[in-house]
Motif scaffolding. Structure first.
Motif, short mmCIF file in Angstrom:
data_model
loop_
_atom_site.label_atom_id
_atom_site.label_comp_id
_atom_site.label_asym_id
_atom_site.label_seq_id
_atom_site.Cartn_x
_atom_site.Cartn_y
_atom_site.Cartn_z
N HIS A 172 0.86 -1.19 0.00
CA HIS A 172 0.00 0.00 0.00
C HIS A 172 0.89 1.24 0.00
O HIS A 172 0.91 2.01 0.97
CB HIS A 172 -0.97 0.01 1.19
N CYS A 173 1.60 1.42 -1.09
CA CYS A 173 2.66 2.44 -1.15
C CYS A 173 2.13 3.84 -1.42
O CYS A 173 2.92 4.79 -1.47
CB CYS A 173 3.69 2.05 -2.20
N THR A 189 19.71 -0.61 -2.75
CA THR A 189 18.45 -1.35 -2.64
C THR A 189 17.71 -1.40 -3.99
O THR A 189 17.87 -0.52 -4.83
CB THR A 189 17.51 -0.66 -1.61
N THR A 190 16.90 -2.45 -4.14
CA THR A 190 15.90 -2.46 -5.22
C THR A 190 14.53 -2.62 -4.57
O THR A 190 14.41 -3.30 -3.54
CB THR A 190 16.13 -3.61 -6.22
N LEU A 191 13.52 -1.99 -5.15
CA LEU A 191 12.26 -1.84 -4.41
C LEU A 191 11.04 -2.14 -5.27
O LEU A 191 11.04 -1.90 -6.49
CB LEU A 191 12.14 -0.41 -3.86
N VAL A 192 10.00 -2.65 -4.58
CA VAL A 192 8.70 -2.87 -5.23
C VAL A 192 7.64 -2.19 -4.36
O VAL A 192 7.68 -2.28 -3.13
CB VAL A 192 8.38 -4.38 -5.33
N GLY A 193 6.70 -1.50 -5.01
CA GLY A 193 5.56 -0.91 -4.31
C GLY A 193 4.28 -1.51 -4.83
O GLY A 193 4.14 -1.74 -6.04
N VAL A 194 3.36 -1.78 -3.91
CA VAL A 194 2.07 -2.36 -4.28
C VAL A 194 0.99 -1.37 -3.84
O VAL A 194 1.02 -0.87 -2.72
CB VAL A 194 1.90 -3.71 -3.54
N LEU A 201 -2.11 4.64 -7.40
CA LEU A 201 -1.22 3.84 -8.26
C LEU A 201 -0.65 4.71 -9.38
O LEU A 201 0.56 4.72 -9.64
CB LEU A 201 -2.02 2.67 -8.83
N ALA A 202 -1.53 5.48 -10.04
CA ALA A 202 -1.08 6.34 -11.15
C ALA A 202 -0.09 7.39 -10.65
O ALA A 202 0.92 7.68 -11.32
CB ALA A 202 -2.29 7.01 -11.80
N ARG A 203 -0.34 7.93 -9.46
CA ARG A 203 0.60 8.93 -8.90
C ARG A 203 1.94 8.28 -8.60
O ARG A 203 3.00 8.85 -8.85
CB ARG A 203 0.02 9.58 -7.64
N ALA A 204 1.90 7.06 -8.04
CA ALA A 204 3.15 6.36 -7.70
C ALA A 204 3.97 6.12 -8.97
O ALA A 204 5.19 6.39 -8.99
CB ALA A 204 2.84 5.05 -6.99
N VAL A 205 3.33 5.65 -10.01
CA VAL A 205 4.04 5.38 -11.27
C VAL A 205 4.66 6.67 -11.79
O VAL A 205 5.83 6.73 -12.18
CB VAL A 205 3.08 4.75 -12.31
N ARG A 206 3.87 7.75 -11.75
CA ARG A 206 4.38 9.05 -12.25
C ARG A 206 5.54 9.57 -11.41
O ARG A 206 6.57 9.98 -11.93
CB ARG A 206 3.23 10.07 -12.26
N HIS A 207 5.39 9.48 -10.10
CA HIS A 207 6.45 9.99 -9.22
C HIS A 207 7.75 9.21 -9.42
O HIS A 207 8.84 9.79 -9.41
CB HIS A 207 6.02 9.91 -7.75
#
Ligand code: SAM
Length: 336
Positions: A172-173, A189-194, A201-207
């Motif tokens: 829940h990023c 680090t490598t990271l995954v956000g769900v 979700l759209a904001r996270a991808v854009r950011h």
């Protein structure tokens, strides 16, 4: 308290309501930022209105209100502001940042038309509008500061592990700001956000794209109960999120399954006061106000024992509990 004192006390709460709206407008229109930048000589209402592209009479009235409720200082026709107030309202890199809390409180209240009916029916609102999710992102800027400045200071082993690299999952990023902050501070680090909310979700991808970190951060649209990465992460993190999900036990169980041997599950959240005495504190009162809004949207906060019990129900066992200076709490479990 005498009747007169009670009257004054209640009237002060009405002032507090207008003060909150004054803060909201001052933040949304960039008025505080401009007043701060105008130090030491200050700025006039007319100058502020021109700079912000707003109506002079409205800004003049806002300024008089902001002065009356001790947010800005007026000397003659020039406004300045106290640097400590500016820090609390504007500096979102600080654990004491409250600007986002003001924004989200006002934005939440835009949905409160149905609160009275909810109290009768117990049926929570169905869905919050995107404006609420955007406001939450302003609020959780404080959580990010709390994680870095208070959480990592209290958990040096976690800080050392992140410095060494590893894979990190943020469940829940939201808008992805914590992921970007971790990737920036810990370059190995490598990271995954769900995230399940389409607008977040759209904001996270854009950011992430805008941050230039797409090579190290992946964002996936899926619910937090569905995490298909067994034993693959060194850190699985929930920030201000486990209290919001419909099935927190299922979410924690799924998250724990993703933690590899030696890895950690960390939940950063805010606990309800445990005693009536604690409830009477400024922080305690805020937590009960937030809880009312949580119930209205079909979610809830717990006290320390309640959060810890979610871990037990999820089969993780009793978590370590670290109370932080800001009032936030970290719950942590490490896989041996
Ligand atoms: C307060 S936000 C925090 C987001 C992010 N971790 C941050 O710190 O900005 C809570 C998260 O809980 C999730 N959530 C909210 N309401 C939910 C619901 N009704 N069911 C499941 N998940 C929900 C959303 O994924 C949302 O991003």
């Amino acid at each position: 308290m005498s009747m007169d004192d009670r009257f004054d006390d209640l009237a002060a709460s009405l002032d507090g309501f207008y003060r909150t709206w004054a803060v909201y407008l001052g933040l949304e229109l960039g008025l505080f930022r401009r007043i701060r930048a105008a130090a030491p000589s200050g700025v006039t209402a007319a100058g502020l209105a021109t700079q912000a592209g707003c109506q002079p009479e409205v800004i003049d009235t806002w300024l008089r209100l902001a002065h009356a409720v001790d947010l800005v200082d007026l000397e003659g026709d020039r406004a300045t502001m106290d640097e400590h107030i500016a820090r609390v309202l504007l500096d979102d890199q600080r654990p004491e940042y409250l600007g986002g809390q003001f924004v989200s409180t006002v934005v939440s209240s835009l949905d409160h038309e149905a609160l009275v009916e909810f109290a009768r029916s117990g049926r929570p609102m169905e869905v919050r509008p995107p404006r609420y999710h955007r406001a939450i992102e302003a609020l959780t800027a404080q959580d990010i500061a709390v994680f870095f400045q208070e959480g990592l200071a209290a958990l040096p082993d976690l800080a050392a592990a992140l410095a060494g690299g590893g894979r990190v999952l943020d469940v829940h990023c939201g808008g992805g700001k914590w992921l970007i902050a971790v990737a920036t501070q810990f370059p190995e680090t490598t990271l995954v956000g769900v995230e399940r909310e389409p607008d977040s979700l759209a904001r996270a991808v854009r950011h992430v794209q805008e941050s230039g970190l797409s090579g190290r951060i992946t964002i996936e649209g899926r619910p937090g109960e569905d995490l298909p990465w067994p034993g693959q992460f060194d850190l699985v993190y929930f920030q201000d999120a486990i209290h919001d999900v419909l099935d927190p036990v299922a979410s924690l169980r799924a998250a724990w399954a993703c933690v590899r041997d030696g890895g950690r599950l960390v939940v950063l959240d805010w606990c309800l006061p445990e005693t009536l005495e604690d409830s009477r504190s400024v922080h305690g009162a805020m937590m009960w106000g937030i809880q009312l809004d949580q119930l209205f949207q079909g979610t809830r906060l717990w006290d320390h024992a309640g959060f810890a019990d979610l871990f037990v129900q999820a089969g993780i066992g009793t978590p370590g509990i670290v109370d932080l200076p800001s009032g936030a709490t970290i719950f942590i479990a490490q896989r041996s």
